[in-house]
Design an enzyme around this catalytic site. Structure first.
Site, PDB file in Angstrom:
ATOM      1  N   ASP A   1      26.410  42.300  44.468  1.00 48.21           N
ATOM      2  CA  ASP A   1      27.511  42.755  44.674  1.00 48.21           C
ATOM      3  C   ASP A   1      27.999  43.917  43.128  1.00 48.21           C
ATOM      4  OD1 ASP A   1      30.051  42.877  44.842  1.00 48.21           O
ATOM      5  OD2 ASP A   1      30.760  41.460  46.128  1.00 48.21           O
TER       6      ASP A   1
ATOM      7  N   LYS B   1      37.348  49.414  45.128  1.00 45.38           N
ATOM      8  CA  LYS B   1      37.177  49.727  44.441  1.00 45.38           C
ATOM      9  C   LYS B   1      36.154  51.172  43.166  1.00 45.38           C
ATOM     10  CE  LYS B   1      38.044  44.999  44.876  1.00 45.38           C
ATOM     11  NZ  LYS B   1      39.123  44.969  44.525  1.00 45.38           N
TER      12      LYS B   1
ATOM     13  N   ILE C   1      30.647  46.566  43.366  1.00 51.24           N
ATOM     14  CA  ILE C   1      30.808  47.214  44.327  1.00 51.24           C
ATOM     15  C   ILE C   1      31.896  47.718  43.374  1.00 51.24           C
ATOM     16  CG2 ILE C   1      31.512  45.864  46.463  1.00 51.24           C
ATOM     17  CD1 ILE C   1      33.781  44.275  45.319  1.00 51.24           C
TER      18      ILE C   1
ATOM     19  N   TYR D   1      34.461  35.596  41.348  1.00 49.34           N
ATOM     20  CA  TYR D   1      35.452  36.177  42.192  1.00 49.34           C
ATOM     21  C   TYR D   1      35.399  35.103  43.236  1.00 49.34           C
ATOM     22  CZ  TYR D   1      37.074  38.866  45.998  1.00 49.34           C
ATOM     23  OH  TYR D   1      37.751  39.102  47.008  1.00 49.34           O
TER      24      TYR D   1
END
Length: 473
Positions: free
Chosen positions: A233, A271, A235, A148
């Protein structure tokens, strides 16, 4: 005196990444946004990883539960209690609801302690908080690529922490290997850089893939051997739409002999629930000291008590949550299937994925040459002529040119069809450029000084004028 000299170096640095291709694409969209009737020839936004497929479910719940909001006749009696000062621990019912929601998303295979839930201003704020807690300026975290783009901003800009990429390649579908981790770690050690941990996204952004249990166990063994932290992470945990199922790091540490003090999770509702505007970020750590420090750090980016109050009621409704998660997965699978099936008809393949709000699209065969310059040239055509804002793999630090992240869940069905039509027409007019895309060499590099911080690429707005590529979002 020049006005810029009145400001701090950190404030005037380019660490935010505003001049990257990612933002250039956004600028192209913002200056000429698509609208089905008012501007049908405008740029379609396919660079925003946002889940807009289930807002009807959330809207219906709010209409049926007006007392959950202090801004309604039914809920206004709670105004004073919610509007007055709240400490940085957060509302107890909010932390309890978040912990329960995290459990449901992970198939109730793990349990979470509400007292370990720490708030942050979205995943951006949560990621920065955990970096401040774990590392000093100059320390580094390993990070598998492609990754990302905004990790460069979130993890490094204000903390002074460095990122050491762990190079992954398409030859094994960009999977993380123990060998790649060791190579990145050894390289940092030889350079005199102190590695404090490993951070990774599972499910992956931009790949849309999940890590297997064996890979996660290898990773846990690696961080244990090195005695470094791991930040996962998660998410996109509820965006799984195909097998295999998602496996959380929490499940792994329950089965593996490891030092739990080294394990931390970043989560949010941006998300999985499609609520990025609510700025709900979560740090969940198994380390008591980190929880304490992170809670103090969270003072700079709390979630509003009004938001906490409403979400506590919504996420505590297990019937609603169960239906939402199932329906979201069904709609994501349908959208992903429609998108990829149409691409396959024109010989465009995507990395096989089972999660996320995007596809990792392979356009190597459409580039004039297999270089990052070739990738950026193709990207400018897609932005300026096809009028689609997609994100080039270059901004994700992908080591191979020709890959693009394309988001499919941030628009309605009609807009998806317009986007697909544009792609199909574009491919039909563009001859295949590279006969053998697999001849790309791993040591191929841009002819620039440093891909991450000092690159110059051409902006889609002025084809002859270079704009600096810095840390992208």
């Amino acid at each position: 005196m020049v006005s810029g000299q009145l400001l701090s170096k950190i404030a005037t640095s380019e660490g935010h990444g505003e001049n990257s291709p990612y933002f250039d694409g956004w600028k192209a969209y913002q200056s000429n946004p698509f609208h089905p009737t008012r501007n049908p020839d405008g740029v379609i936004q396919m660079g925003l990883a946002e889940n807009q497929l289930c807002f009807d479910l959330i809207s219906d719940w709010i209409k049926q539960n007006p007392e959950a909001s202090i801004c309604t006749y039914e809920g206004v009696d709670k105004l004073k209690d919610i509007a007055i000062f709240q400490d940085y621990h957060g509302l107890p019912e909010f932390r309890q609801a978040i912990a329960k929601f995290m459990e449901m998303v992970r198939g109730n295979k793990v349990k979470y302690d509400p007292d370990r839930v720490v708030m942050g201003g979205g995943a951006t704020g949560a990621n920065e908080i955990i970096m401040f807690c774990l590392a000093d300026p100059g320390d580094a975290f390993l990070l598998p690529s492609p990754y990302y783009p905004a990790f460069d901003r979130d993890l490094t800009w204000r903390t002074g922490v460095k990122i050491i990429p762990v190079d992954c390649y398409s030859s094994n579908n960009f999977q993380i290997t123990k060998q790649a981790l060791e190579a990145a770690y050894d390289k940092a050690q030889k350079s005199g850089i102190k590695v404090k941990g490993l951070i990774l996204a599972n499910p992956s952004n931009p790949l849309g893939t999940t890590l297997s249990k064996n890979t996660l166990k290898d990773i846990v063994r690696f961080i244990n051997e090195k005695n470094i932290h791991i930040v996962v992470d998660e998410i996109y945990a509820a965006t799984i739409f195909n097998s295999p199922n998602f496996i959380s790091i929490s499940e792994i540490i329950g089965e593996t002999d490891c030092n739990k003090d080294l394990v931390h999770i970043v989560y949010s509702l941006s998300k999985d629930m499609g609520l990025p505007g609510f700025r709900v970020g979560i740090v969940y750590s198994y380390n008591d000291s980190v929880v304490s420090c992170a809670r103090k750090m969270s003072s700079f980016g709390l979630v509003s008590s009004q938001t906490q109050y409403m979400l506590a009621a919504m996420l505590s409704d297990e019937k609603f949550v169960g239906n939402f998660l199932a329906e979201s997965a069904r709609r994501l699978k349908k959208r992903h299937g429609r998108f990829t099936e149409e691409l396959e008809k024109v010989k465009i393949s995507c990395l096989k994925s089972n999660a996320g709000l995007f596809v990792w699209m392979d356009l190597r065969h459409l580039m004039q040459d297999s270089t990052f310059e070739g990738e950026m040239s193709l990207w400018r055509v897609i932005i300026n002529e096809v009028k689609l804002n997609v994100s080039p793999g270059f901004s994700f630090h992908c080591k191979e040119p020709g890959w693009f992240r394309v988001c499919f869940a941030n628009m309605d069905d009609e807009t998806v069809e317009v986007a697909l039509k544009r792609i199909i027409e574009f491919v039909g007019k563009r001859p295949v450029q590279i006969k053998n895309k697999n001849k790309w060499q791993k040591n191929l590099r841009l002819s620039f000084k440093d891909r991450r911080f000092e690159d110059n690429v051409l902006s889609p707005h002025s084809p002859m004028t270079p704009s600096p590529l810095v840390r992208a979002k």
